[in-house]
Design an enzyme around this catalytic site. Sequence first.
Site, mmCIF file in Angstrom:
data_model
loop_
_atom_site.group_PDB
_atom_site.id
_atom_site.type_symbol
_atom_site.label_atom_id
_atom_site.label_comp_id
_atom_site.label_asym_id
_atom_site.label_seq_id
_atom_site.Cartn_x
_atom_site.Cartn_y
_atom_site.Cartn_z
ATOM 1 N N ASN A 6 0.866 -1.179 0.000
ATOM 2 C CA ASN A 6 0.000 0.000 0.000
ATOM 3 C C ASN A 6 0.904 1.231 0.000
ATOM 4 O O ASN A 6 1.561 1.516 0.989
ATOM 5 C CB ASN A 6 -0.879 -0.044 1.273
ATOM 6 C CG ASN A 6 -1.698 1.213 1.451
ATOM 7 O OD1 ASN A 6 -1.811 2.033 0.543
ATOM 8 N ND2 ASN A 6 -2.263 1.375 2.637
ATOM 9 N N HIS A 89 -9.082 1.005 5.466
ATOM 10 C CA HIS A 89 -7.792 1.295 6.091
ATOM 11 C C HIS A 89 -8.003 2.339 7.193
ATOM 12 O O HIS A 89 -8.808 3.258 7.037
ATOM 13 C CB HIS A 89 -6.801 1.805 5.040
ATOM 14 C CG HIS A 89 -5.403 1.825 5.570
ATOM 15 N ND1 HIS A 89 -4.956 2.819 6.405
ATOM 16 C CD2 HIS A 89 -4.365 0.963 5.412
ATOM 17 C CE1 HIS A 89 -3.698 2.558 6.738
ATOM 18 N NE2 HIS A 89 -3.324 1.433 6.146
ATOM 19 N N GLU A 155 -4.821 -5.075 10.876
ATOM 20 C CA GLU A 155 -3.776 -4.065 11.037
ATOM 21 C C GLU A 155 -3.996 -3.306 12.343
ATOM 22 O O GLU A 155 -4.748 -2.315 12.375
ATOM 23 C CB GLU A 155 -3.832 -3.064 9.885
ATOM 24 C CG GLU A 155 -3.614 -3.673 8.529
ATOM 25 C CD GLU A 155 -3.055 -2.653 7.551
ATOM 26 O OE1 GLU A 155 -1.950 -2.863 7.061
ATOM 27 O OE2 GLU A 155 -3.730 -1.630 7.315
ATOM 28 N N GLY A 161 3.383 1.947 10.937
ATOM 29 C CA GLY A 161 4.438 2.965 10.864
ATOM 30 C C GLY A 161 5.273 3.066 12.127
ATOM 31 O O GLY A 161 6.026 4.025 12.311
#
Length: 228
Positions: A6, A89, A155, A161
């Site tokens: 992504n 997301h 996720e 991150g």
Amino acid sequence: MIIAANFKCNHTRKGFAEYAKKLNAYLRFSDFSNLEVIVAPSATSFIDSEFSFIQAAQNIYPAYNGAFTGEIGLSHLQEFGIKTIILGHCERRNLGENDEFLAQKFDFCAENDLRVIYCIGEDFTTYEKNKSIEFLEKQLNAIDLKYNKLILAYEPIYSIGKSAAKLEDIEKIMQYLKSKTKQPILYGGSVNSSNIAEINRLCDGVLVGGASLNVDGFIDLINAAVRG
Ligand code: PGA
């Protein structure tokens, strides 16, 4: 095994064209059975040709076309042969996409026979309170878990991150998700070439953000996954 990239709001049309050429050449000459690579670039970077990987979209508006300023409809994706869409997301959810709207998007994709990579995940507070499963259960209620073109992506928001979730936590959630659907389940959140092998043992593949942006790094990551 599915390895999905992504790009989020990264890479330009020119940058992705170079990336795609290199990744395509690598995959074409590799003989990886049982590996599917998916790449979701920004919508302005879509390429209208066939590759050894699958080009995906990061989002869709649930309409073929129409008066929806700033949105991308099915007609725009069809022009590039795109049949795989990421939905839900957390970066989209943060912008206001709630379960209800995501359910509309999911149903639209299912009606149009599109593959959906549906992202779910809890934040750190929920995790700390030991409420992860209840939270995920609620997110899952928005979609049809029997849809045969569903790929679920777990996720945990706190890992995106930053650093990947603990293996024992991933394993626990994967067990729960496997009890809910027979469709492939990915893990996403700071996957890189050093941790992909151990994470992959727990799931059907991964969704990668930052570590997919550099094509050589992404190829290393694929190699690490295939080597196991
Ligand atoms: P990350 O992003 O790999 O940079 O943590 C994953 C994602 O947001 O899908």
